[in-house]
Motif scaffolding. Structure first.
Motif, PDB file in Angstrom:
ATOM      1  N   LYS A  46      -7.463   9.716   9.541  1.00  0.00           N
ATOM      2  CA  LYS A  46      -6.880  11.418   8.053  1.00  0.00           C
ATOM      3  C   LYS A  46      -6.389  10.687   6.942  1.00  0.00           C
ATOM      4  N   THR A  47      -7.511   9.409   6.889  1.00  0.00           N
ATOM      5  CA  THR A  47      -6.961   8.922   5.227  1.00  0.00           C
ATOM      6  C   THR A  47      -8.447   8.910   4.603  1.00  0.00           C
ATOM      7  N   ASP A  48      -7.751   9.125   3.037  1.00  0.00           N
ATOM      8  CA  ASP A  48      -8.978   9.453   1.919  1.00  0.00           C
ATOM      9  C   ASP A  48      -9.867   8.505   1.051  1.00  0.00           C
ATOM     10  N   TYR A  58      -1.773   1.283   1.179  1.00  0.00           N
ATOM     11  CA  TYR A  58      -0.804   2.763   1.073  1.00  0.00           C
ATOM     12  C   TYR A  58      -2.198   3.697   1.183  1.00  0.00           C
ATOM     13  N   ARG A  59      -1.633   3.966   3.051  1.00  0.00           N
ATOM     14  CA  ARG A  59      -2.603   5.195   2.794  1.00  0.00           C
ATOM     15  C   ARG A  59      -2.297   6.389   2.219  1.00  0.00           C
ATOM     16  N   ILE A  60      -3.909   7.402   1.497  1.00  0.00           N
ATOM     17  CA  ILE A  60      -3.136   8.465   1.395  1.00  0.00           C
ATOM     18  C   ILE A  60      -4.189   9.787   1.972  1.00  0.00           C
ATOM     19  N   GLN A  61      -3.725  10.920   2.101  1.00  0.00           N
ATOM     20  CA  GLN A  61      -4.298  11.850   2.288  1.00  0.00           C
ATOM     21  C   GLN A  61      -4.466  12.611   0.984  1.00  0.00           C
ATOM     22  N   ILE A  83      -0.105   7.887   8.009  1.00  0.00           N
ATOM     23  CA  ILE A  83       0.166   8.158   6.593  1.00  0.00           C
ATOM     24  C   ILE A  83       1.035   7.903   5.792  1.00  0.00           C
ATOM     25  N   ASP A  84       1.158   7.209   4.338  1.00  0.00           N
ATOM     26  CA  ASP A  84       1.863   6.727   3.549  1.00  0.00           C
ATOM     27  C   ASP A  84       2.231   8.584   2.397  1.00  0.00           C
ATOM     28  N   TYR A  85       1.517   8.712   1.970  1.00  0.00           N
ATOM     29  CA  TYR A  85       1.256   9.460   1.295  1.00  0.00           C
ATOM     30  C   TYR A  85       0.489  10.871   1.047  1.00  0.00           C
ATOM     31  N   VAL A  86       0.855  12.415   1.141  1.00  0.00           N
ATOM     32  CA  VAL A  86      -0.375  13.388   1.304  1.00  0.00           C
ATOM     33  C   VAL A  86      -0.298  14.134  -0.580  1.00  0.00           C
ATOM     34  N   THR A  99       4.068  14.065  -2.052  1.00  0.00           N
ATOM     35  CA  THR A  99       4.938  13.926  -0.832  1.00  0.00           C
ATOM     36  C   THR A  99       4.546  12.720   0.105  1.00  0.00           C
ATOM     37  N   ARG A 100       5.488  12.685   0.429  1.00  0.00           N
ATOM     38  CA  ARG A 100       4.934  11.895   1.861  1.00  0.00           C
ATOM     39  C   ARG A 100       4.986  12.783   2.879  1.00  0.00           C
ATOM     40  N   PRO A 101       4.223  12.232   3.964  1.00  0.00           N
ATOM     41  CA  PRO A 101       3.666  13.191   5.588  1.00  0.00           C
ATOM     42  C   PRO A 101       4.984  13.856   5.634  1.00  0.00           C
ATOM     43  N   PHE A 102       5.380  14.891   6.596  1.00  0.00           N
ATOM     44  CA  PHE A 102       6.034  15.547   6.657  1.00  0.00           C
ATOM     45  C   PHE A 102       6.380  16.165   8.489  1.00  0.00           C
ATOM     46  N   THR A 103       6.645  15.702   8.938  1.00  0.00           N
ATOM     47  CA  THR A 103       6.677  15.796  11.010  1.00  0.00           C
ATOM     48  C   THR A 103       6.417  17.421  11.071  1.00  0.00           C
TER      49      THR A 103
END
Length: 131
Positions: A46-48, A58-61, A83-86, A99-103
């Motif tokens: 899930k990393t773009d 840092y992994r970003i979606q 992941i680190d950011y969306v 945003t930071r990823p949310f659960t």
């Protein structure tokens, strides 16, 4: 001037639009001095894009929404993948959110802690530095 004589299938156009936002974010981050890496396949992780300042990665979606309503609920599409950011882009407006990823399964796009930006490199980088 070149003229496009063929229209790609709808599924291809959707993919092209998604890739254009990934490329746009990558371009803005490159311009700000980040190293940017684009995985060839992102389905499992899930990393773009991946960015680095040298020692840290840092992994970003990247996601896009087809609305002008900033209070819509967006879905957690990454599950529990780390992941680190969306980054969300509006396809119909000139804004987005970082945003930071949310659960949770769903969350309002304009929830507290989500940083809004105008779709311009300076505004995006300013918002990215706040997150």
């Amino acid at each position: 001037m070149p003229i496009k004589h063929a229209t790609p299938p709808t599924t291809a156009i959707k993919h092209y639009k998604s890739l254009s936002y990934e490329t746009l974010a990558a371009s803005w981050l490159l311009n700000d001095g980040w190293d940017v890496f684009m995985p060839m396949i992102d389905h499992g992780q899930k990393t773009d894009i991946v960015i680095s300042d040298g020692p840290y990665f840092y992994r970003i979606q990247i996601k896009s929404v087809e609305t002008n309503d900033e209070s819509i609920e967006v879905e957690n599409k990454w599950g529990d993948v780390k992941i680190d950011y969306v980054i969300y882009f509006s396809r119909v407006g000139s804004w987005g959110y970082i945003t930071r990823p949310f659960t949770q399964k769903r969350r309002k796009l304009n929830a507290p802690g989500h940083i809004r930006f105008h779709q311009h490199s300076k505004n995006f980088i300013k918002a990215f530095q706040v997150i």
